[in-house]
Design a protein around this motif. Structure first.
Motif, mmCIF file in Angstrom:
data_model
loop_
_atom_site.group_PDB
_atom_site.id
_atom_site.type_symbol
_atom_site.label_atom_id
_atom_site.label_comp_id
_atom_site.label_asym_id
_atom_site.label_seq_id
_atom_site.Cartn_x
_atom_site.Cartn_y
_atom_site.Cartn_z
ATOM 1 N N ASP A 52 0.634 -1.256 -0.367
ATOM 2 C CA ASP A 52 0.349 0.116 0.097
ATOM 3 C C ASP A 52 0.831 0.935 -0.060
ATOM 4 O O ASP A 52 2.031 0.433 0.715
ATOM 5 N N HIS A 53 0.409 2.322 -0.969
ATOM 6 C CA HIS A 53 1.291 3.825 -0.642
ATOM 7 C C HIS A 53 0.618 5.024 0.344
ATOM 8 O O HIS A 53 -0.209 4.616 0.355
ATOM 9 N N LYS A 95 -3.027 12.574 -5.820
ATOM 10 C CA LYS A 95 -4.354 11.591 -6.829
ATOM 11 C C LYS A 95 -3.383 10.370 -7.899
ATOM 12 O O LYS A 95 -3.876 9.383 -7.684
ATOM 13 N N ASP A 98 -1.638 7.005 -5.808
ATOM 14 C CA ASP A 98 -3.272 5.984 -5.700
ATOM 15 C C ASP A 98 -3.018 5.315 -3.998
ATOM 16 O O ASP A 98 -2.912 4.991 -3.646
ATOM 17 N N LYS A 100 -3.173 5.586 -0.046
ATOM 18 C CA LYS A 100 -4.651 5.720 0.859
ATOM 19 C C LYS A 100 -4.317 6.500 2.217
ATOM 20 O O LYS A 100 -5.424 6.609 2.929
ATOM 21 N N ARG A 116 -6.831 17.042 -1.481
ATOM 22 C CA ARG A 116 -7.068 15.576 -1.491
ATOM 23 C C ARG A 116 -9.267 15.794 -1.743
ATOM 24 O O ARG A 116 -9.013 14.645 -1.845
ATOM 25 N N ILE A 119 -10.629 12.911 -4.045
ATOM 26 C CA ILE A 119 -9.851 11.927 -3.934
ATOM 27 C C ILE A 119 -10.271 10.860 -3.121
ATOM 28 O O ILE A 119 -10.007 10.570 -2.128
ATOM 29 N N GLU A 120 -11.025 10.040 -3.875
ATOM 30 C CA GLU A 120 -11.419 8.803 -3.049
ATOM 31 C C GLU A 120 -10.549 8.226 -2.892
ATOM 32 O O GLU A 120 -10.889 6.879 -1.447
ATOM 33 N N HIS A 121 -9.420 7.617 -3.192
ATOM 34 C CA HIS A 121 -9.057 6.007 -2.385
ATOM 35 C C HIS A 121 -7.889 6.970 -1.329
ATOM 36 O O HIS A 121 -7.234 6.048 -0.879
ATOM 37 N N ILE A 122 -8.104 7.882 -0.657
ATOM 38 C CA ILE A 122 -7.118 8.253 0.381
ATOM 39 C C ILE A 122 -7.892 8.054 1.518
ATOM 40 O O ILE A 122 -9.172 9.044 1.884
ATOM 41 N N ARG A 123 -7.971 7.346 2.089
ATOM 42 C CA ARG A 123 -8.822 7.528 3.368
ATOM 43 C C ARG A 123 -9.014 8.012 5.010
ATOM 44 O O ARG A 123 -9.968 8.022 5.437
#
Length: 201
Positions: A52-53, A95, A98, A100, A116, A119-123
C-alpha cells in the motif's frame, strides 16, 4: 529482505545509542524503533499493509524517522511530498500516487485537505498535533494505543520501498521507484565511502 532490518541489526549489535539531537533534545535509536513499531501496528489496524502507498508530508521533526520506520516495517511504500510544495503540485501527487493514507502535521493540514478534495482512494489523514475526528486520526494517539509490531514484513529485493516524484521541469512529475535493494545498496556504499569499517577496526 527489508531495509528496516538494518535498524534492528544495529540495535542488537550496538545497543541503545544517541541517534540525533533536535532542538536541544537527544533522541535514541530505541526511541525511534519503539515508536516506529507502535505506529506500524497502528497503520495495520487501519488496514494498511504490504504494497500500500502512504503519502508523507511533514515538517522537519523527529517523527519523520518514526514514520519511515513504521511504513517500511509493514511492507508499505513511502511517497514523500516536500512540505513546501503548493496545493496544485500536492494534489497531483496525491491523485497519481494511489495513496490510501496521508501522514502530515497540523500546520499543513489545511493544504492537504484542499488538495485531497474529491480523491476517493485517500481514506484517512493521520495528523501530528491533530485529533480523532471524522477521517482524521491523531498521530500520537495512534502510537500510544497500539502495542509494538513484532513482525517485520519480508520483502523481495525488487519490492518497492520508496517513490519520489520528479520536479516535472519538462512535463508532469513522474514517480521514481526505489526498491529495498536500491536503498540497502546505497546504505552499504555510503558506509564504505565514509570508511566506517576502518574506524571500527
Amino acid at each position: 529482505m527489508n531495509i528496516i532490518t538494518l535498524a534492528d541489526e544495529n540495535m542488537q549489535r550496538l545497543g541503545e545509542k544517541k541517534s540525533f539531537i533536535f532542538e536541544g533534545k537527544e533522541y535514541t535509536n530505541t526511541w525511534v524503533i519503539e515508536k516506529g513499531k507502535r505506529l506500524a501496528a497502528g497503520l495495520k489496524s487501519m488496514g494498511i499493509s504490504r504494497g500500500d502507498h502512504v503519502v508523507v508530508s511533514m515538517p522537519n521533526c523527529p517523527e519523520v524517522f518514526v514514520v519511515f520506520h513504521a511504513i517500511w516495517r509493514i511492507g508499505a511504500v513511502i511517497i514523500p511530498i516536500m512540505f513546501l510544495l503548493g496545493e496544485e503540485e500536492t494534489r497531483y501527487i496525491l491523485k497519481d500516487s494511489d495513496a490510501k493514507v496521508v501522514i502530515t502535521g497540523q500546520d499543513l493540514l489545511e493544504k492537504i485537505e484542499k488538495a485531497r478534495k474529491g480523491i476517493e482512494h485517500i481514506r484517512n489523514v493521520i495528523v501530528m498535533g491533530g485529533k480523532d475526528e471524522g477521517d482524521h486520526v491523531d498521530f500520537h494517539g495512534l502510537i500510544n494505543r497500539n502495542p509494538e509490531q513484532q513482525d517485520t514484513e519480508d520483502m523481495a529485493k525488487d519490492d518497492m520501498a520508496l517513490m519520489i516524484y520528479t520536479s516535472g521541469t519538462t512535463g508532469r512529475p513522474k514517480g521514481a521507484m526505489l526498491t529495498h535493494n536500491n536503498l540497502l545498496t546505497n546504505a552499504i556504499a555510503a558506509w564504505k565511502a565514509n570508511e566506517y569499517e576502518k574506524a571500527l577496526a
